[in-house]
Design a protein around this motif. Structure first.
Motif, mmCIF file in Angstrom:
data_model
loop_
_atom_site.group_PDB
_atom_site.id
_atom_site.type_symbol
_atom_site.label_atom_id
_atom_site.label_comp_id
_atom_site.label_asym_id
_atom_site.label_seq_id
_atom_site.Cartn_x
_atom_site.Cartn_y
_atom_site.Cartn_z
ATOM 1 N N LYS A 106 0.819 -1.224 0.000
ATOM 2 C CA LYS A 106 0.000 0.000 0.000
ATOM 3 C C LYS A 106 0.849 1.269 0.000
ATOM 4 O O LYS A 106 0.331 2.360 -0.209
ATOM 5 C CB LYS A 106 -0.954 -0.009 1.193
ATOM 6 C CG LYS A 106 -1.992 -1.106 1.058
ATOM 7 C CD LYS A 106 -2.986 -1.086 2.172
ATOM 8 C CE LYS A 106 -3.981 -2.224 1.943
ATOM 9 N NZ LYS A 106 -4.948 -2.339 2.990
ATOM 10 N N GLU A 107 2.150 1.113 0.229
ATOM 11 C CA GLU A 107 3.056 2.272 0.246
ATOM 12 C C GLU A 107 3.495 2.615 -1.177
ATOM 13 O O GLU A 107 3.651 1.733 -2.020
ATOM 14 C CB GLU A 107 4.296 1.974 1.090
ATOM 15 C CG GLU A 107 4.020 1.730 2.555
ATOM 16 C CD GLU A 107 3.591 2.978 3.310
ATOM 17 O OE1 GLU A 107 3.873 4.104 2.849
ATOM 18 O OE2 GLU A 107 2.969 2.820 4.373
ATOM 19 N N ASP A 108 3.699 3.903 -1.428
ATOM 20 C CA ASP A 108 4.265 4.348 -2.698
ATOM 21 C C ASP A 108 5.768 4.109 -2.694
ATOM 22 O O ASP A 108 6.384 3.943 -1.636
ATOM 23 C CB ASP A 108 4.005 5.846 -2.898
ATOM 24 C CG ASP A 108 2.538 6.153 -3.147
ATOM 25 O OD1 ASP A 108 1.829 5.275 -3.691
ATOM 26 O OD2 ASP A 108 2.111 7.271 -2.806
ATOM 27 N N MET A 109 6.371 4.131 -3.876
ATOM 28 C CA MET A 109 7.824 4.025 -3.948
ATOM 29 C C MET A 109 8.425 5.175 -3.154
ATOM 30 O O MET A 109 7.854 6.268 -3.079
ATOM 31 C CB MET A 109 8.296 4.059 -5.390
ATOM 32 C CG MET A 109 7.953 2.786 -6.140
ATOM 33 S SD MET A 109 8.661 2.718 -7.784
ATOM 34 C CE MET A 109 7.814 4.059 -8.577
ATOM 35 N N MET A 110 9.580 4.893 -2.575
ATOM 36 C CA MET A 110 10.234 5.888 -1.722
ATOM 37 C C MET A 110 11.730 5.678 -1.771
ATOM 38 O O MET A 110 12.188 4.629 -2.243
ATOM 39 C CB MET A 110 9.724 5.782 -0.286
ATOM 40 C CG MET A 110 10.044 4.455 0.385
ATOM 41 S SD MET A 110 9.273 4.255 2.005
ATOM 42 C CE MET A 110 7.583 3.915 1.530
ATOM 43 N N THR A 111 12.475 6.656 -1.244
ATOM 44 C CA THR A 111 13.923 6.486 -1.195
ATOM 45 C C THR A 111 14.267 5.400 -0.176
ATOM 46 O O THR A 111 13.463 5.078 0.715
ATOM 47 C CB THR A 111 14.639 7.788 -0.796
ATOM 48 O OG1 THR A 111 14.307 8.105 0.563
ATOM 49 C CG2 THR A 111 14.290 8.931 -1.738
ATOM 50 N N TRP A 112 15.463 4.868 -0.291
ATOM 51 C CA TRP A 112 15.928 3.828 0.637
ATOM 52 C C TRP A 112 15.998 4.384 2.058
ATOM 53 O O TRP A 112 15.658 3.700 3.023
ATOM 54 C CB TRP A 112 17.272 3.307 0.170
ATOM 55 C CG TRP A 112 17.673 1.970 0.720
ATOM 56 C CD1 TRP A 112 17.006 1.202 1.629
ATOM 57 C CD2 TRP A 112 18.838 1.243 0.382
ATOM 58 N NE1 TRP A 112 17.691 0.030 1.875
ATOM 59 C CE2 TRP A 112 18.819 0.041 1.106
ATOM 60 C CE3 TRP A 112 19.902 1.479 -0.478
ATOM 61 C CZ2 TRP A 112 19.832 -0.911 1.014
ATOM 62 C CZ3 TRP A 112 20.901 0.536 -0.570
ATOM 63 C CH2 TRP A 112 20.868 -0.645 0.164
ATOM 64 N N ASP A 113 16.417 5.641 2.204
ATOM 65 C CA ASP A 113 16.441 6.271 3.538
ATOM 66 C C ASP A 113 15.040 6.335 4.132
ATOM 67 O O ASP A 113 14.837 6.046 5.317
ATOM 68 C CB ASP A 113 17.037 7.680 3.464
ATOM 69 C CG ASP A 113 18.555 7.673 3.388
ATOM 70 O OD1 ASP A 113 19.178 6.643 3.732
ATOM 71 O OD2 ASP A 113 19.123 8.705 2.981
ATOM 72 N N GLU A 114 14.051 6.735 3.318
ATOM 73 C CA GLU A 114 12.671 6.785 3.811
ATOM 74 C C GLU A 114 12.191 5.391 4.209
ATOM 75 O O GLU A 114 11.493 5.224 5.220
ATOM 76 C CB GLU A 114 11.749 7.370 2.746
ATOM 77 C CG GLU A 114 11.984 8.843 2.477
ATOM 78 C CD GLU A 114 11.266 9.349 1.239
ATOM 79 O OE1 GLU A 114 10.859 10.530 1.263
ATOM 80 O OE2 GLU A 114 11.106 8.590 0.262
ATOM 81 N N TRP A 115 12.548 4.387 3.429
ATOM 82 C CA TRP A 115 12.173 3.002 3.743
ATOM 83 C C TRP A 115 12.775 2.570 5.086
ATOM 84 O O TRP A 115 12.099 1.979 5.914
ATOM 85 C CB TRP A 115 12.637 2.062 2.622
ATOM 86 C CG TRP A 115 12.344 0.626 2.890
ATOM 87 C CD1 TRP A 115 13.211 -0.311 3.386
ATOM 88 C CD2 TRP A 115 11.096 -0.039 2.715
ATOM 89 N NE1 TRP A 115 12.576 -1.519 3.509
ATOM 90 C CE2 TRP A 115 11.277 -1.375 3.102
ATOM 91 C CE3 TRP A 115 9.851 0.363 2.245
ATOM 92 C CZ2 TRP A 115 10.254 -2.320 3.047
ATOM 93 C CZ3 TRP A 115 8.837 -0.575 2.188
ATOM 94 C CH2 TRP A 115 9.038 -1.898 2.593
ATOM 95 N N ASP A 116 14.050 2.897 5.281
ATOM 96 C CA ASP A 116 14.701 2.530 6.542
ATOM 97 C C ASP A 116 14.043 3.241 7.726
ATOM 98 O O ASP A 116 13.869 2.649 8.787
ATOM 99 C CB ASP A 116 16.201 2.847 6.489
ATOM 100 C CG ASP A 116 16.994 1.780 5.740
ATOM 101 O OD1 ASP A 116 16.464 0.670 5.522
ATOM 102 O OD2 ASP A 116 18.156 2.058 5.382
ATOM 103 N N ARG A 117 13.642 4.508 7.545
ATOM 104 C CA ARG A 117 12.931 5.220 8.614
ATOM 105 C C ARG A 117 11.581 4.557 8.890
ATOM 106 O O ARG A 117 11.189 4.346 10.035
ATOM 107 C CB ARG A 117 12.747 6.691 8.264
ATOM 108 C CG ARG A 117 13.983 7.539 8.515
ATOM 109 C CD ARG A 117 13.700 9.029 8.490
ATOM 110 N NE ARG A 117 13.350 9.539 7.173
ATOM 111 C CZ ARG A 117 14.219 9.807 6.207
ATOM 112 N NH1 ARG A 117 15.498 9.603 6.397
ATOM 113 N NH2 ARG A 117 13.804 10.276 5.054
#
Length: 153
Positions: free
Chosen positions: A136-147
């Motif tokens: 359900k999440e949109d694509m995001m940066t790797w940093d945002e994913w880690d957060r």
């Protein structure tokens, strides 16, 4: 039952120029060159598991941009970017921006980098992440994913 994709073939304008390009890539193992058919074949990763074929002007001289991805280990994604850069190959993220900030596909989840071969075929190095998928999440940066996954603040 299907176990995976065994081979991919692409049409190139000059198979020797393309062979030189692909032979520089990580874990691309030359398998066979057929000069008569202007074709070269490679094992990708472990021999016998996956094959890439390049063919000059086959079935026609029309080169249509194709896309395919090579699986890499997560630990190798940053070094792959550095390795490609050392070869003078420009890398981008999914959005076509600098590969310094990689993008995560939450539905898988995976992180990847993109680059082009001499004919403009889109190639991706993709590493699966160990986190659970978040479709359900949109694509995001790797940093945002880690957060999002509690690894960074």
């Amino acid at each position: 039952m299907i176990k995976g994709i065994f081979e991919t073939h692409i049409n190139v304008s000059n198979y020797r120029e393309s062979a030189s390009f692909y032979e520089k890539l990580l874990n691309i193992i030359p398998l066979y060159e057929d000069e008569k058919r202007k074709s070269t074949f490679y094992w990708v990763g472990k021999p016998g598991e996956s094959m890439l074929g390049i063919r000059e002007n086959y079935p026609s001289s029309l080169i249509q941009r194709q896309h395919f991805a090579f699986r890499v280990d997560l630990e190798d994604i940053a070094s792959a970017r550095d390795y490609l850069s050392s070869l003078g190959i420009e890398t981008t993220n999914f959005w076509g921006e600098s590969a310094e900030e990689l993008v995560v596909f939450p539905f898988m989840p995976a992180v990847s980098i993109y680059f082009n071969d001499p004919d403009g075929h889109s190639i991706e190095f993709l590493a699966m992440l160990k986190d659970p998928p978040r479709p359900k999440e949109d694509m995001m940066t790797w940093d945002e994913w880690d957060r999002l996954n509690g690894r960074k603040k």
